[in-house]
Design an enzyme around this catalytic site. Structure first.
Site, mmCIF file in Angstrom:
data_model
loop_
_atom_site.group_PDB
_atom_site.id
_atom_site.type_symbol
_atom_site.label_atom_id
_atom_site.label_comp_id
_atom_site.label_asym_id
_atom_site.label_seq_id
_atom_site.Cartn_x
_atom_site.Cartn_y
_atom_site.Cartn_z
ATOM 1 N N THR A 114 -13.696 -5.163 2.657
ATOM 2 C CA THR A 114 -13.069 -5.232 1.202
ATOM 3 C C THR A 114 -13.653 -6.375 0.671
ATOM 4 O O THR A 114 -14.009 -6.783 -0.184
ATOM 5 C CB THR A 114 -11.656 -4.726 1.085
ATOM 6 O OG1 THR A 114 -11.572 -3.706 1.913
ATOM 7 C CG2 THR A 114 -11.379 -4.733 -0.321
ATOM 8 N N GLY A 145 -16.869 -0.255 10.181
ATOM 9 C CA GLY A 145 -15.997 -1.224 11.168
ATOM 10 C C GLY A 145 -14.777 -1.038 11.205
ATOM 11 O O GLY A 145 -14.090 -0.305 10.430
ATOM 12 N N PRO A 146 -14.198 -1.611 12.353
ATOM 13 C CA PRO A 146 -12.528 -1.472 12.492
ATOM 14 C C PRO A 146 -11.903 -1.998 11.156
ATOM 15 O O PRO A 146 -12.341 -2.836 10.396
ATOM 16 C CB PRO A 146 -12.453 -2.224 13.695
ATOM 17 C CG PRO A 146 -13.661 -2.614 14.173
ATOM 18 C CD PRO A 146 -14.555 -2.332 13.287
ATOM 19 N N PRO A 147 -10.740 -1.555 11.166
ATOM 20 C CA PRO A 147 -9.800 -1.953 9.897
ATOM 21 C C PRO A 147 -9.472 -3.582 10.046
ATOM 22 O O PRO A 147 -9.517 -4.257 11.185
ATOM 23 C CB PRO A 147 -8.487 -1.403 10.088
ATOM 24 C CG PRO A 147 -8.680 -0.331 11.310
ATOM 25 C CD PRO A 147 -9.895 -0.688 12.013
ATOM 26 N N GLY A 148 -9.572 -4.071 9.025
ATOM 27 C CA GLY A 148 -9.296 -5.390 8.919
ATOM 28 C C GLY A 148 -10.359 -6.481 9.262
ATOM 29 O O GLY A 148 -10.162 -7.835 9.570
ATOM 30 N N HIS A 170 9.658 -6.012 38.157
ATOM 31 C CA HIS A 170 8.438 -5.441 37.674
ATOM 32 C C HIS A 170 7.396 -6.300 37.081
ATOM 33 O O HIS A 170 6.228 -6.251 37.217
ATOM 34 C CB HIS A 170 9.223 -4.641 36.401
ATOM 35 C CG HIS A 170 8.128 -3.534 35.519
ATOM 36 N ND1 HIS A 170 8.133 -2.325 35.795
ATOM 37 C CD2 HIS A 170 7.183 -4.171 34.818
ATOM 38 C CE1 HIS A 170 7.117 -2.068 34.865
ATOM 39 N NE2 HIS A 170 6.654 -3.179 34.124
ATOM 40 N N GLU A 171 7.866 -7.331 36.125
ATOM 41 C CA GLU A 171 6.929 -8.221 35.723
ATOM 42 C C GLU A 171 6.079 -9.055 36.668
ATOM 43 O O GLU A 171 4.957 -9.303 36.598
ATOM 44 C CB GLU A 171 7.449 -9.080 34.659
ATOM 45 C CG GLU A 171 8.207 -8.540 33.434
ATOM 46 C CD GLU A 171 7.321 -7.707 32.714
ATOM 47 O OE1 GLU A 171 5.822 -7.887 32.893
ATOM 48 O OE2 GLU A 171 7.567 -6.507 32.057
ATOM 49 N N GLY A 201 -12.817 -7.165 7.003
ATOM 50 C CA GLY A 201 -13.362 -7.877 6.100
ATOM 51 C C GLY A 201 -14.319 -7.163 5.217
ATOM 52 O O GLY A 201 -15.122 -7.687 4.587
HETATM 53 P P1 ADP Z 1 -11.216 -4.158 5.673
HETATM 54 O O1 ADP Z 1 -11.420 -3.814 4.475
HETATM 55 O O2 ADP Z 1 -12.242 -4.338 6.619
HETATM 56 O O3 ADP Z 1 -10.118 -3.229 6.247
HETATM 57 P P2 ADP Z 1 -10.303 -6.564 4.495
HETATM 58 O O4 ADP Z 1 -11.276 -7.048 3.725
HETATM 59 O O5 ADP Z 1 -9.224 -5.874 3.610
HETATM 60 O O6 ADP Z 1 -10.513 -5.669 5.335
HETATM 61 O O7 ADP Z 1 -9.362 -7.928 5.256
HETATM 62 C C1 ADP Z 1 -8.262 -8.068 5.001
HETATM 63 C C2 ADP Z 1 -7.854 -9.615 4.829
HETATM 64 O O8 ADP Z 1 -8.314 -10.059 6.206
HETATM 65 C C3 ADP Z 1 -8.959 -10.513 3.923
HETATM 66 O O9 ADP Z 1 -8.263 -10.337 2.638
HETATM 67 C C4 ADP Z 1 -8.891 -11.659 4.532
HETATM 68 O O10 ADP Z 1 -7.759 -12.500 4.241
HETATM 69 C C5 ADP Z 1 -8.799 -11.467 6.326
HETATM 70 N N1 ADP Z 1 -10.317 -11.298 6.552
HETATM 71 C C6 ADP Z 1 -10.926 -10.211 7.024
HETATM 72 N N2 ADP Z 1 -11.983 -10.509 7.478
HETATM 73 C C7 ADP Z 1 -12.327 -11.802 7.354
HETATM 74 C C8 ADP Z 1 -13.467 -12.425 7.330
HETATM 75 N N3 ADP Z 1 -14.529 -12.031 8.088
HETATM 76 N N4 ADP Z 1 -13.598 -13.862 6.988
HETATM 77 C C9 ADP Z 1 -12.610 -14.236 6.392
HETATM 78 N N5 ADP Z 1 -11.299 -13.516 6.185
HETATM 79 C C10 ADP Z 1 -11.232 -12.195 6.539
HETATM 80 ZN ZN ZN Z 2 5.036 -3.013 32.880
#
Ligand code: ADP
Ligand code: ZN
Length: 650
Positions: free
Chosen positions: A219, A212-215, A436-437, A217
């Protein structure tokens, strides 16, 4: 982002012992260059030395362990100053002292200089080496939380260990990704009730791949499994395996599994698996292979095959580029279970916001549901960041609770960057940015399926944004219909078109818009197969599912097709540009009126802006252009390679 912070607590990538060896070797070489070497005095045969003594021409002699230094008497006749010579010592010559005494030569022996130098040097190096290792050990301990690696443990894995009970993340902390959670619950159950599974002869998967995409969850999920099952959690990043020395990564893998097996049941988590498990075929083609990575990967495969399925060690790995992984990793018995952890939908975002708002004091007017609606595309980490930013803003404003305005400001910050009040624009620049905007806003408000125009601002923000038009969606969209993509491209070009129309010349401010518009137009043709001329053929090879901003390699195409692709992209862009220009020409009064209001007030937003934008009128040509894409039977791909590729309809 919280993610970053987490990374920084990881152990250093290479063993300090390995480094100290390099440094020591370096100093060894350096010092050997400066070792007390042979003096540059003139060297003479021993027999000559004896002759000189016998002819009474030697003043004094210094006998060392390997050489003799002697000084000749100054010769007043020739006005020669004292001359120093050396000669190699002849050890058996016991007569020498006697001879010297006979000729009354002053003589002495020196403590052994050269060998003393060598010894001192060796002692120094020993101290140096010990010191470095102690320092390394110290650091190692600090970072491993006292797991006590031996100083000579090159290749010991740097995996951080969280022992049983210390992993206090549970499934309650993970929200919005319920399918993934449900699938992983089985693993928790297995770790808790192994006997049940063994009795039935059920084999639990050894390896689970979270993609899945970064961030999103990944980890967090892995930690939550360990936390729920109360088992030790070993975690390491794929990139940490790859070291300068071939073979170190492999020994790390071995060590990691040894330790995990000893503490089974346990979870081993490998983040960024793609750094380690890149397809060997692909890597070989471009970089001539990478021995270290290949060895490490082979070791990992061997370890995975080596342990029994129900041993209690479960390997979890995360990646956002599953398409580059070596197929060997994905074979049955290895990472054969794949769980997609995608960006959350609206209700998922609400759940995540609620999790992170647990410890934040919210004011009455905060509507998390509304916030969830306004943040499509945000991953869990972004939402966590959003809550934190809002809390920080509230604190900065000395509020007793976080109010909705803080959340709105925080959302804007994340989308557009920080306000840069310090950046002062001159009059011409301000005028340009304002038109522009407003150009974006007017075209945007008329295009199908586009998001509501929420705000126009000419307060500079972030890196490079001199002004911005904020469009916030009302709902999540999972598909974009063809005319919406064209509309989007037209909106992107609305800013530049307004500049052209009003000032007759364009500024550099549109470069980002042009970049985005071109990207989108290219995808329109090569990825979505929406070009009528070229038809539904994919010209991009791999589809990057989870990472944005990485361009896919092109499939091999004939030069004619490549030319045709370029022409089609150009045609889409040019069509969108003409439509934007036409619309603005037709709404010129509104354009200048809104731009003037923007110059006066810097920010236009809310209902007033919306009602003003409602006066905008779309042109017939624009309507025709938007519809021209819809496929009818007689407009199915007619590849005319000789044609000039212009969109004929507009
Ligand atoms: P990944 O490993 O997918 O890049 P992480 O697990 O490191 O992302 O997520 C980073 C932080 O974002 C987590 O420590 C948490 O605080 C928050 N987070 C990400 N996904 C969730 C989720 N599904 N529920 C709650 N918190 C989340
Ligand atoms: Zn523009």
């Amino acid at each position: 982002m919280p993610k970053r912070q987490q990374k920084s607590t990881k152990t250093p990538q290479s063993s300090p012992v390995g480094w100290s060896m390099i440094v020591t070797a370096f100093f060894l070489i350096l010092f050997s260059l400066f070792l007390p070497g042979t003096p540059t005095n003139k060297s003479q045969p021993y027999s000559e030395f004896i002759n000189l003594i016998e002819s009474d021409r030697v003043e004094r002699v210094t006998i060392g362990s390997s050489q003799i230094e002697y000084v000749l008497k100054s010769d007043s006749a020739t006005e020669q100053p004292e001359q120093i010579f050396i000669t190699a010592i002849v050890k058996q010559d016991t007569e020498l002292p006697k001879l010297l005494r006979q000729h009354q030569v002053e003589f002495s022996a020196t403590p052994d200089n050269s060998s003393d130098g060598v010894w001192g040097f060796i002692k120094f190096m020993l101290f140096f080496f010990i010191f470095l290792n102690l320092a390394g050990l110290f650091f190692n301990r600090g970072q491993q939380g006292g797991t006590g690696a031996s100083p000579f443990s090159i290749g010991r894995s740097n995996a951080r260990i969280y022992s049983e009970g210390t992993m206090d993340v549970t499934f309650d902390d993970v929200a919005g990704i319920d399918e993934a959670k449900a699938e992983l619950y089985e693993i928790v159950d297995f770790l808790q009730h192994q006997a049940k599974y063994s009795l039935l002869g059920a084999k639990i998967p050894k390896g689970v791949l979270l993609v899945g995409p970064p961030g999103t969850g990944k980890t967090l999920l892995a930690k939550a499994i360990a936390g729920e099952a109360q088992v030790p959690f070993f975690s390491i990043s794929g990139s940490e395996f790859i070291e300068m020395f071939v073979g170190v990564g492999a020994s790390r893998v071995r060590d990691l599994f040894d330790r995990a097996k000893k503490q089974a049941p346990a979870i081993v988590f490998i983040d960024e698996l793609d750094a380690l498990g890149k397809s060997r075929a692909a890597a070989g083609a471009f970089m001539g292979g990478n021995d270290e990575r290949e060895q490490t990967l082979n070791q990992l495969l061997a370890e995975m095959d080596g342990f029994e399925p129900n041993l209690g060690v479960i390997l979890l790995a995360a990646t956002n580029r599953p398409e580059v992984l070596d197929p060997a990793l994905l074979r049955p018995g290895r990472f054969d279970r794949r769980i997609v952890v995608d960006r959350p939908d609206r209700s998922g975002r609400l759940a995540i916001l609620e999790v992170h708002a647990r410890n934040v004091r919210l004011a009455e007017n905060v509507d998390l549901d509304k916030l969830a609606a306004r943040t499509p595309g945000f991953a869990g980490a972004d939402l966590a960041n959003l809550i934190n930013e809002a809390a920080l803003l509230a604190a900065r404003n000395n509020r007793s609770a976080v109010v909705m305005e803080d959340f709105n400001e925080a959302t804007e910050r994340i989308l557009t960057g920080l306000e840069k009040k310090s950046r002062v624009l001159n009059e011409i620049e301000k005028k340009t940015v304002a038109h522009h905007e407003v150009g974006h806003a007017i075209v945007g408000s008329l295009m199908p399926g586009t998001d509501k125009i929420e705000k126009i601002s000419i307060v500079p923000r972030g890196v490079g944004a001199l002004g911005y038009t904020l469009q916030l969606p009302e709902e999540d969209r999972f598909l974009m219909i063809e005319d919406e993509i064209r509309g989007r491209i037209s909106t992107l070009l609305g800013g530049r078109s307004a500049e052209e129309l009003i000032f007759g010349k364009v500024s550099t401010g549109a470069s980002d818009d042009i970049q985005k518009a071109t990207d989108l137009a290219e995808r329109y043709v090569t990825l979505y197969g929406m070009s009528q001329r070229l038809g539904p053929i994919a010209f991009d090879k791999v589809q990057q599912q989870f990472l944005e901003g990485i361009t896919n390699p092109r499939r091999q195409v004939s030069p004619e097709i490549a030319e045709e692709i370029d022409r089609e992209v150009q045609a889409v862009i040019e069509g969108a540009h003409q439509v934007a220009l036409g619309i603005l020409r037709n709404n010129r009064e509104l354009l200048t009126e809104l731009a003037q209001a923007l110059l006066d007030r810097e920010i236009l937003e809310g209902d007033q802006l919306r009602s003003q934008l409602q006066q905008a009128r779309i042109t017939e040509a624009a309507e025709r252009w938007l519809q021209s894409g819809s496929l009818t039977h007689n407009s199915l791909p007619t590849l005319n390679l000789a044609g000039n590729g212009k969109l004929a309809k507009d």
